[in-house]
Design an enzyme around this catalytic site. Structure first.
Site, PDB file in Angstrom:
ATOM      1  N   HIS A 106       0.855  -1.194   0.000  1.00 22.73           N
ATOM      2  CA  HIS A 106       0.000   0.000   0.000  1.00 22.73           C
ATOM      3  C   HIS A 106       0.887   1.240   0.000  1.00 22.73           C
ATOM      4  O   HIS A 106       1.303   1.728   1.054  1.00 22.73           O
ATOM      5  CB  HIS A 106      -0.912  -0.008   1.241  1.00 22.73           C
ATOM      6  CG  HIS A 106      -2.009   1.003   1.186  1.00 22.73           C
ATOM      7  ND1 HIS A 106      -3.341   0.666   1.266  1.00 22.73           N
ATOM      8  CD2 HIS A 106      -1.983   2.347   1.050  1.00 22.73           C
ATOM      9  CE1 HIS A 106      -4.084   1.765   1.195  1.00 22.73           C
ATOM     10  NE2 HIS A 106      -3.272   2.800   1.068  1.00 22.73           N
ATOM     11  N   ASP A 141       1.468   9.073  -6.223  1.00 24.03           N
ATOM     12  CA  ASP A 141       1.479  10.524  -6.051  1.00 24.03           C
ATOM     13  C   ASP A 141       1.806  10.935  -4.619  1.00 24.03           C
ATOM     14  O   ASP A 141       1.834  12.126  -4.303  1.00 24.03           O
ATOM     15  CB  ASP A 141       0.152  11.150  -6.499  1.00 24.03           C
ATOM     16  CG  ASP A 141      -1.054  10.487  -5.861  1.00 24.03           C
ATOM     17  OD1 ASP A 141      -0.878   9.485  -5.140  1.00 24.03           O
ATOM     18  OD2 ASP A 141      -2.187  10.962  -6.079  1.00 24.03           O
ATOM     19  N   GLU A 152     -10.370   3.380   7.570  1.00 27.11           N
ATOM     20  CA  GLU A 152      -9.350   4.394   7.852  1.00 27.11           C
ATOM     21  C   GLU A 152     -10.026   5.639   8.419  1.00 27.11           C
ATOM     22  O   GLU A 152      -9.771   6.040   9.555  1.00 27.11           O
ATOM     23  CB  GLU A 152      -8.563   4.740   6.596  1.00 27.11           C
ATOM     24  CG  GLU A 152      -7.486   5.787   6.831  1.00 27.11           C
ATOM     25  CD  GLU A 152      -6.833   6.265   5.533  1.00 27.11           C
ATOM     26  OE1 GLU A 152      -5.743   6.855   5.620  1.00 27.11           O
ATOM     27  OE2 GLU A 152      -7.415   6.058   4.443  1.00 27.11           O
TER      28      GLU A 152
END
Length: 376
Positions: A25, A29, A216
């Site tokens: 993960h 960018d 998250e």
């Protein structure tokens, strides 16, 4: 922010950087070199908050350390802004691979959202081809430097947008040309996977693997949707699964825990959790448990048998590397070399590679740890 480890972190007197590692993960960018951002911004209308690499890197980390995923994501306006041409995408991808290889990563899966890189006139297909060209250049450069690495693409669709099905079809179209899976990213709260059920149905019909940012910035409901609506084989972050655990009692190091049905399912099915400790502290994802790295539920999940993996999420924003994340966890929880190896084996088994290649990767990690572990 987590405390800084030593320059060359060691566990049991073994340098972590030299150990073979797997990255699951890590956003393209979110991994630019500050110096590259400065060069790519020249001649554009993109304003930078600093003109030298070191202060620019510090600015990104400070801005990202906001306690909010929404605020954290605003830092990407600059990095995405300089990644709008074929040349820029290829360069960033090449350097991405080189930087992972220098950190001891032997296999990585890079995720990025092609729909965010079209302002310079590229088509979606051209953007994917540009990134793949950079990846291959980076692999060759690493080989020339005496390092072996392979990197695959995960195409992300922005969950708040209207191109999710289009990006799903793009991922399927490039499954023989570097793409191994699909993801949705962006602001999680308010944009559940269920909103894109048709796209996930399509991917299931095409048998393309899916990982989803879930657990998250939203709770267990987001994870439930990722599992049921998206058929996710991995959970991007996923630390909210710890909210489906009820700590009944603690006696010294003994902890009695009751599992909710979903937590037991995730644990028993060995669904990998793509945890990113530094990022989780920055975005407030771990705030439910506390504000210190020792409060992160990583160790609780590990001790309870969940398939935990260690990731960077965004190396620029967290000023981190996979070596640093492992060092931070080792310091916080007293992990030894066997634990570090287990995290890499978990990640290797969780990759979206064919089973034969996963087995080869597992052998590579096992051999690498055995070899390095004897040099003490």
């Amino acid at each position: 922010m987590a405390p800084e480890p030593t320059a060359e972190p060691r566990v049991q007197n073994v340098q972590l950087r030299g150990l073979p590692k797997v990255s699951l993960h890590d956003h393209l960018d979110g991994g630019l070199r500050p110096a590259t951002i400065i060069e790519l911004a020249e001649g554009t209308e993109i304003g930078l908050p600093a003109s030298e690499p070191e202060p620019l890197g510090i600015w990104f980390a400070e801005q990202a350390d906001s306690g909010s995923l929404v605020e954290y994501l605003k830092t990407f306006e600059i990095t995405v802004g300089v990644m709008q041409t074929r040349e820029a995408l290829t360069r960033v991808a090449r350097e991405y691979v080189e930087d992972l290889a220098a950190d001891g990563v032997v296999y990585g899966e890079v995720r990025w959202a092609p729909e965010q890189h079209l302002d310079g006139g590229l088509s979606l297909e051209e953007a994917v081809e540009a990134v793949q060209a950079g990846i291959e250049q980076g692999e060759d450069a690493a080989e020339d430097a005496g390092r072996s690495i392979r990197v695959s693409q995960i195409l992300s669709a922005m969950r708040q947008g209207d191109r999710v099905r289009e990006i799903a079809e793009l991922a399927v179209a490039f499954r023989q040309d570097g793409v191994v899976a699909f993801d949705i990213a962006g602001p999680e709260d308010g944009f559940p996977p269920s909103a894109h059920r048709a796209a996930f149905d399509y991917l299931a019909g095409e048998f393309l693997p899916v990982t989803v940012h879930a657990g998250e910035a939203a709770g267990v409901g987001s994870i439930r949707s990722a599992l049921l609506d998206a058929r996710a084989l991995r959970l991007g972050h996923g630390l909210a699964i710890a909210r489906d655990l009820d700590v009944v009692s603690r006696e010294g190091e003994e902890v009695l825990v009751e599992f909710g049905d979903m937590a037991r399912w995730v644990r028993d099915r060995e669904i990998p959790l793509e945890l990113a400790p530094s990022s989780n502290m920055q975005t407030g994802a771990a705030a439910h448990w506390g504000d210190q790295i020792e409060d992160h539920p990583f160790d609780l999940l590990y001790q309870l048998g969940f398939c935990v993996t260690v990731n960077t999420d965004n190396r620029l924003m967290s000023r981190t590397s996979l070596t640093r994340e492992l060092a931070i966890l080792s310091t916080a929880f007293g992990y030894e070399l066997d634990d570090i190896e287990q995290f890499q084996l978990n990640a290797a088994a969780a990759t979206f590679l064919p089973v034969e290649q996963r087995e080869e990767l597992i052998d590579l990690i096992t051999e690498g740890f055995a070899r390095k572990g004897r040099r003490r």
